[in-house]
Motif scaffolding. Structure first.
Motif, mmCIF file in Angstrom:
data_model
loop_
_atom_site.group_PDB
_atom_site.id
_atom_site.type_symbol
_atom_site.label_atom_id
_atom_site.label_comp_id
_atom_site.label_asym_id
_atom_site.label_seq_id
_atom_site.Cartn_x
_atom_site.Cartn_y
_atom_site.Cartn_z
ATOM 1 N N CYS A 50 -5.275 5.558 1.749
ATOM 2 C CA CYS A 50 -4.889 4.222 1.278
ATOM 3 C C CYS A 50 -6.114 3.383 0.921
ATOM 4 O O CYS A 50 -6.133 2.696 -0.112
ATOM 5 N N GLY A 51 -7.133 3.427 1.758
ATOM 6 C CA GLY A 51 -8.335 2.647 1.495
ATOM 7 C C GLY A 51 -9.062 3.105 0.247
ATOM 8 O O GLY A 51 -9.555 2.273 -0.538
ATOM 9 N N GLN A 52 -9.141 4.397 0.026
ATOM 10 C CA GLN A 52 -9.831 4.921 -1.151
ATOM 11 C C GLN A 52 -9.114 4.530 -2.433
ATOM 12 O O GLN A 52 -9.758 4.122 -3.418
ATOM 13 N N LEU A 53 -7.808 4.648 -2.445
ATOM 14 C CA LEU A 53 -7.048 4.305 -3.652
ATOM 15 C C LEU A 53 -7.058 2.800 -3.912
ATOM 16 O O LEU A 53 -7.324 2.348 -5.039
ATOM 17 N N LEU A 54 -6.782 2.022 -2.876
ATOM 18 C CA LEU A 54 -6.661 0.569 -3.046
ATOM 19 C C LEU A 54 -8.005 -0.064 -3.380
ATOM 20 O O LEU A 54 -8.131 -0.818 -4.362
ATOM 21 N N PHE A 55 -9.017 0.227 -2.596
ATOM 22 C CA PHE A 55 -10.308 -0.424 -2.806
ATOM 23 C C PHE A 55 -11.024 0.117 -4.035
ATOM 24 O O PHE A 55 -11.812 -0.604 -4.658
ATOM 25 N N GLY A 56 -10.761 1.359 -4.398
ATOM 26 C CA GLY A 56 -11.332 1.877 -5.632
ATOM 27 C C GLY A 56 -10.844 1.085 -6.835
ATOM 28 O O GLY A 56 -11.632 0.679 -7.699
ATOM 29 N N TYR A 57 -9.544 0.825 -6.866
ATOM 30 C CA TYR A 57 -8.966 0.034 -7.962
ATOM 31 C C TYR A 57 -9.460 -1.410 -7.923
ATOM 32 O O TYR A 57 -9.885 -1.970 -8.938
ATOM 33 N N LEU A 58 -9.401 -2.027 -6.741
ATOM 34 C CA LEU A 58 -9.787 -3.443 -6.628
ATOM 35 C C LEU A 58 -11.257 -3.659 -6.962
ATOM 36 O O LEU A 58 -11.627 -4.689 -7.528
ATOM 37 N N ALA A 59 -12.108 -2.694 -6.623
ATOM 38 C CA ALA A 59 -13.534 -2.836 -6.908
ATOM 39 C C ALA A 59 -13.806 -2.818 -8.404
ATOM 40 O O ALA A 59 -14.711 -3.512 -8.887
ATOM 41 N N ASP A 60 -13.038 -2.049 -9.172
ATOM 42 C CA ASP A 60 -13.166 -2.080 -10.629
ATOM 43 C C ASP A 60 -12.599 -3.363 -11.207
ATOM 44 O O ASP A 60 -13.092 -3.870 -12.222
ATOM 45 N N ARG A 61 -11.593 -3.876 -10.566
ATOM 46 C CA ARG A 61 -10.917 -5.061 -11.095
ATOM 47 C C ARG A 61 -11.669 -6.348 -10.768
ATOM 48 O O ARG A 61 -11.769 -7.245 -11.616
#
Length: 591
Positions: A50-61
């Motif tokens: 969950c952390g890898q998917l969520l924070f990966g997206y949010l960090a790009d955004r």
């Protein structure tokens, strides 16, 4: 100190502290339930996904450094939550609360994978990028070893203070309650210590800025990009753009970066819009890259976590030079040596060994002796070899072609797993058992000298800036899903397949996953370096590897196609058949 120097991941300690604390947790809370450790491991890994998917997206955004601070807070809060789970020994709600906090901790740990990798990659120069990423990954085996050493330090300290060994904790009932209270405090100190590096990292967080590459390409703010780059590298302004510093600047290849010349560019579809996602991943077929990074990480972690995460019993089995001892009156601990005590060993004749007692060849070992033995075995078999592999790779990373070495590494690990499994069947629980221990240590060296490190590095290099963190997060999440598969498979084998040499089956089974990893790395990943040749005045020619910039690699499959690279299994085999026909035709014509 540059931004690239302060992103050593603090959460590796917390993830692999599971190896240290599970025996103590089993001793205090669930001595006869083997499924509790499985639940804790699975939920920790699910949190990581969950952390890898969520924070990966949010960090790009929203930006890399903004999310990095949130991730650190998550790690600190969850670490405190784990260390203070329940009111102590005797609280029936312990497992649920502990598992919840381990899940939250997993989210923070998972978030650190894409964030630490991408921040490091984007702030590093092209020449130092792989070395910096390898140095970041070195923190994984260092965290493993540190968790073991902290656990050892706390254990010895408690023994000096309370005489754990003399109380025969675990095999005698006389001091049972006192023993459990002391052991309950050991794992809390070990876990709680994991908050310290995260607290230090928060201090350094205030010196972090989003890389100019991200601010320029994604946010389209050249002024801020120049300001933050100048803060770190002291790069002077250029007349027509932004100088990124001597030697290539953060993520670049030297020279000037102009707004609109990279990534999406001016007038391109908005990041994460349907049009842009379709153009990059579907129309340009860059999903092949994501398939390559995700599947190689998946297959790698299936094997790596299969005997690395919860391997207390596995290591004891590998080190055993005799068969398991029967629980009978011939044992010295069958009768209590204390005047008013009762031996707990007698009950094991009917119920079997408790979950904390992982060495069936020494059933009279106390929990103190078991923990000491586990630490010694882990450090000698796993930690030292892993650290050595990572250090060697740091020095070799720019001298070897990374994509080709990933494929070769998977093939070497396939052979090593097959050899280790075969040798294990021949020497298990015999005098020759140390041979298997040496082979397992070699496997861990090979992991970190190749596939384990490269699956972390390559996703941070080959994707464009607008989607770099998201794709790294997806790739890392695929790896953690593989680790969940591994934990479940090993648990199923241990529960349903009872022969004493079943670990050999695990090695042979996981060899197939290594072979599949070799196929996907060969077929779906691009070259990150190109071969260059320079001539000297004396006529000598020198060939060397030149690392491509993030901008060049971010152009995706189209750039690879223009340089003659073939991506996908179909294209590879079509090319092989074409070359084979050409050689056959040439041979026929020559005859």
């Amino acid at each position: 100190m540059s931004n690239a120097d302060i992103k050593t991941p603090p959460s590796r300690y917390n993830l692999f502290a599971t190896n240290v604390i599970l025996a103590t947790l089993s001793f205090v809370y669930f001595p006869n339930d083997r499924w509790c450790g499985l639940i804790i491991n699975v939920f920790t890994l699910l949190g990581s996904v969950c952390g890898q998917l969520l924070f990966g997206y949010l960090a790009d955004r929203y930006g890399r450094t903004r999310l990095y601070g949130i991730e650190l807070v998550l790690v600190i809060v969850s670490t405190i939550g784990v260390a203070t789970s329940s009111t102590g020994y005797g609280d029936m709600s312990f497992l649920a609360l502990f598992t919840w906090w381990r899940f939250v901790m997993g989210v923070g740990i998972g978030a650190e994978y894409p964030l630490s990798a991408i921040i490091t990659a984007e702030w590093s120069s092209t020449q130092s990028r792989a070395s910096m990423l390898s140095s970041v990954f070195l923190m994984q085996p260092v965290g493993q070893a540190l968790a073991q050493l902290v656990g050892l330090w706390v254990l010895v300290g408690e023994d000096n203070a309370h005489k754990l060994h003399e109380m025969q904790c675990g095999i005698n009932s006389l001091h049972d309650e006192e023993c459990k209270k002391i052991i309950d405090g050991i794992w809390r100190i070990v876990i709680g210590s994991g908050a310290i590096p995260a607290l230090l990292a928060i201090i350094f967080r205030f010196f972090l800025y989003d890389c100019g590459l991200y601010t320029l390409e994604v946010k389209n703010k050249p002024g801020i990009a120049f300001r933050d780059t100048q803060r770190v590298y002291g790069a002077p302004p250029s007349a027509d753009g932004i100088a990124m510093g001597a030697g290539g600047g953060p993520g670049g290849g030297g020279g000037v970066v102009r707004s609109g010349s990279l990534g999406l560019g001016l007038g391109a579809p908005i990041q994460f819009s349907r049009d842009d996602l379709y153009n990059f991943f579907v129309k340009d077929k860059n999903w092949h890259y994501l398939l390559g990074t995700a599947m190689t990480w998946f297959f790698l972690d299936v094997s790596f976590y299969g005997f690395s995460l919860d391997n207390r019993g596995t290591l004891a089995d590998l080190w055993a030079t005799t068969s398991k001892v029967d629980i009978d009156p011939n044992l010295w601990c069958w009768n209590s040596t204390f005047e008013n005590g009762t031996s707990l060993v007698r009950g094991w004749a009917n119920t079997g060994l408790p979950t904390w007692q992982t060495d069936g060849t020494q059933p009279c070992n106390t929990i103190y002796e078991i923990l000491l033995e586990q630490t010694k075995q882990y450090l000698l078999t796993v930690s030292i070899a892993s650290i050595a592999g990572s250090i060697c790779f740091i020095f070799a990373v720019n001298r070897i072609p990374r994509r080709q070495w990933l494929t070769t590494s998977f093939m070497i690990l396939t052979v090593l797993f097959l050899v280790t499994g075969g040798v294990y069947y021949g020497v298990a629980q015999k005098q020759g058992a140390p041979v298997t221990v040496v082979l397992v240590a070699i496997c861990h060296f090979a992991f970190n000298f190749g596939a384990n490190t490269l699956t972390f590095i390559i996703p941070a290099e080959i994707f464009p800036t607008p989607y770099r963190c998201t794709c790294h997060g997806i790739s890392a999440a695929a790896g953690k899903i593989g680790s969940i598969v591994a934990v479940l498979v090993v648990y199923g084998i241990n529960q349903g397949y009872k022969p004493s040499n079943r670990q050999g089956l695990v090695f042979l089974l996981f060899a197939t996953f290594m072979a599949l990893g070799a196929v996907f790395s060969w077929a779906y990943l691009p070259d990150i370096q190109r071969v260059r040749e320079e001539s000297h005045a004396d006529g000598r020619r020198h060939r060397y590897l030149e690392t491509l910039t993030l901008e060049e690699l971010g152009k995706g499959r189209e750039r690879a196609r223009q340089e003659g690279e073939l991506i996908t299994i179909r294209d590879k085999f079509t090319d092989i058949r074409r070359r084979s026909k050409r050689r056959t035709s040439s041979t026929t014509n020559g005859a």
